[in-house]
Design a protein around this motif. Sequence first.
Motif, mmCIF file in Angstrom:
data_model
loop_
_atom_site.group_PDB
_atom_site.id
_atom_site.type_symbol
_atom_site.label_atom_id
_atom_site.label_comp_id
_atom_site.label_asym_id
_atom_site.label_seq_id
_atom_site.Cartn_x
_atom_site.Cartn_y
_atom_site.Cartn_z
ATOM 1 N N ARG A 79 0.832 -1.210 0.000
ATOM 2 C CA ARG A 79 0.000 0.000 0.000
ATOM 3 C C ARG A 79 0.863 1.254 0.000
ATOM 4 N N SER A 80 1.953 1.212 0.730
ATOM 5 C CA SER A 80 2.864 2.358 0.758
ATOM 6 C C SER A 80 3.460 2.605 -0.624
ATOM 7 N N ARG A 81 3.909 1.535 -1.272
ATOM 8 C CA ARG A 81 4.471 1.671 -2.614
ATOM 9 C C ARG A 81 3.419 2.112 -3.621
ATOM 10 N N ALA A 82 2.179 1.678 -3.415
ATOM 11 C CA ALA A 82 1.115 1.952 -4.378
ATOM 12 C C ALA A 82 0.651 3.398 -4.370
ATOM 13 N N GLU A 83 1.023 4.168 -3.348
ATOM 14 C CA GLU A 83 0.588 5.567 -3.297
ATOM 15 C C GLU A 83 1.052 6.343 -4.520
ATOM 16 N N ALA A 84 2.203 5.960 -5.083
ATOM 17 C CA ALA A 84 2.711 6.666 -6.263
ATOM 18 C C ALA A 84 1.778 6.483 -7.461
ATOM 19 N N LYS A 85 1.080 5.353 -7.515
ATOM 20 C CA LYS A 85 0.177 5.097 -8.642
ATOM 21 C C LYS A 85 -1.282 5.427 -8.321
ATOM 22 N N PHE A 86 -1.676 5.215 -7.061
ATOM 23 C CA PHE A 86 -3.092 5.316 -6.724
ATOM 24 C C PHE A 86 -3.426 6.425 -5.735
ATOM 25 N N GLY A 87 -2.406 7.148 -5.266
ATOM 26 C CA GLY A 87 -2.667 8.218 -4.320
ATOM 27 C C GLY A 87 -3.352 7.704 -3.067
ATOM 28 N N PRO A 88 -4.281 8.492 -2.488
ATOM 29 C CA PRO A 88 -4.943 8.088 -1.241
ATOM 30 C C PRO A 88 -5.807 6.840 -1.379
ATOM 31 N N PHE A 89 -6.194 6.490 -2.602
ATOM 32 C CA PHE A 89 -7.016 5.291 -2.795
ATOM 33 C C PHE A 89 -6.261 4.018 -2.416
ATOM 34 N N ALA A 90 -4.925 4.069 -2.452
ATOM 35 C CA ALA A 90 -4.128 2.883 -2.131
ATOM 36 C C ALA A 90 -4.413 2.379 -0.725
ATOM 37 N N ALA A 91 -4.784 3.281 0.191
ATOM 38 C CA ALA A 91 -5.001 2.907 1.590
ATOM 39 C C ALA A 91 -6.205 1.996 1.782
ATOM 40 N N SER A 92 -7.060 1.868 0.783
ATOM 41 C CA SER A 92 -8.240 1.002 0.913
ATOM 42 C C SER A 92 -8.236 -0.124 -0.121
ATOM 43 N N MET A 93 -7.093 -0.350 -0.764
ATOM 44 C CA MET A 93 -6.990 -1.384 -1.783
ATOM 45 C C MET A 93 -6.072 -2.514 -1.333
ATOM 46 N N LEU A 94 -6.129 -3.632 -2.061
ATOM 47 C CA LEU A 94 -5.224 -4.753 -1.845
ATOM 48 C C LEU A 94 -4.412 -4.968 -3.113
ATOM 49 N N PHE A 95 -3.229 -5.577 -2.955
ATOM 50 C CA PHE A 95 -2.305 -5.698 -4.079
ATOM 51 C C PHE A 95 -1.561 -7.029 -4.033
ATOM 52 N N THR A 96 -1.009 -7.384 -5.182
ATOM 53 C CA THR A 96 0.044 -8.391 -5.263
ATOM 54 C C THR A 96 1.283 -7.687 -5.802
ATOM 55 N N GLU A 97 2.449 -8.282 -5.587
ATOM 56 C CA GLU A 97 3.689 -7.674 -6.089
ATOM 57 C C GLU A 97 3.617 -7.469 -7.593
ATOM 58 N N ALA A 98 3.314 -8.559 -8.318
ATOM 59 C CA ALA A 98 3.272 -8.480 -9.780
ATOM 60 C C ALA A 98 2.146 -7.575 -10.244
ATOM 61 N N GLY A 99 0.989 -7.650 -9.558
ATOM 62 C CA GLY A 99 -0.152 -6.831 -9.955
ATOM 63 C C GLY A 99 0.123 -5.353 -9.821
ATOM 64 N N LEU A 100 0.797 -4.962 -8.739
ATOM 65 C CA LEU A 100 1.127 -3.546 -8.548
ATOM 66 C C LEU A 100 2.128 -3.081 -9.587
ATOM 67 N N GLU A 101 3.107 -3.915 -9.899
ATOM 68 C CA GLU A 101 4.126 -3.520 -10.875
ATOM 69 C C GLU A 101 3.508 -3.231 -12.238
#
Length: 393
Positions: free
Chosen positions: A57-79
């Motif tokens: 979620r911390s890494r995803a802020e660069a792509k998703f901004g504040p929305f990252a805090a309520s999302m789930l991710f995989t390593e490959a999916g985020l990349e």
Amino acid sequence: MDTTELRELLSTDGLRLLDSLPAFDQTADVVRTVAELRKAGHSPALVAAVLSQSKLRSRAEAKFGPFAASMLFTEAGLEQATRLRVAAMHAGRFRAAGLARVVDLGCGIGADALALAAIDIEVTGVERDEVTAAIAAFNLAPFPHATIENADATAVDLGGYDGVYLDPARRSDARRLKDPADWSPSLDFAFEIGGRLPTGVKLGPGIDRDLIPAGVEAQWVSVDRDVVELGVWFGAVARPGVGRSALVIGEHGTAELTAPADSEDAELGALGEYLYEPDGAVIRARLIGDLARSLDARMLSDQIAYLTADTAVATPFAVCFRITETLPLDERAIKKRLAQLEVGTVEIKKRGVDIDPAAFRAKLSLKGKGRNSATLFLTRVAGKRVALLAERV
């Protein structure tokens, strides 16, 4: 993450624990954090899953901004996920074309499907990997007109859809797949659909341009000077008369350079006072000639993507430098001159010469000894190897 960990993470207790964690801190004592969570009675699998998600979620802020805090991710999916700002532009194409039902084949964690659903387009995301599909379903849960199917993209019946979006997976087990036939789904499959339905295909920006079909819109996108994707658009989601596009996103906002096809290069000319370094999207789209003419600039040398001009013009499509000195491309001469100028920090850029900038910098032995900084271009002017000292305008 396996299905067991995912089930724990998606439980009420798992999501509550994840949301209760403080913002991810790279310097935090992970061992201590794990011990505290284990002492509180949480299983090792859940602790590992929530800490992994916190980091993602911390890494995803660069792509998703504040929305990252309520999302789930995989390593490959985020990349591979599209930045939300870019995904919104993708979605806007489908809305502008009046398409009501869109299928996202190979939706990953659901970034593009999320953007489509956010503007009230009925979207179905299809994802072959079970864990990734479950995460996409979680991310799309707030939208009643969005659904996720755990299925093979190549087996989906497209009969009920107005448009298609594809982001073929170009990696397998962390290995980059070079052959487009090995992508999932394959490039041929994606382009075949484009011949039948309004379709957008997201590809890596460095793809062989010979693979791009005729009659489509090819749009290279850069974000903060980093070229992030090539979008190939078919049918109603392609814009009439636009065959090549460079979309540049940054602090300036959004700017775009378009043309029916690759532009002709500008004429070669004498080195002027200023040097322009075109944005990577402009270079990939081969629109350097059009950019040069808009700046009243000329090419430094044949087949080299630097421009030169006698005046500085502000543009989102290039970074402008003022040339302060022209030096021979000789490390000893350059080292001596930098010492005279008290340059301790140098940014090295190169085009058209076979030089490793890191190795070249080491030979200059600067090590922050001087109080000044500079940019050094190692390139060719009218075919001759030169070094240009410059400062950003």
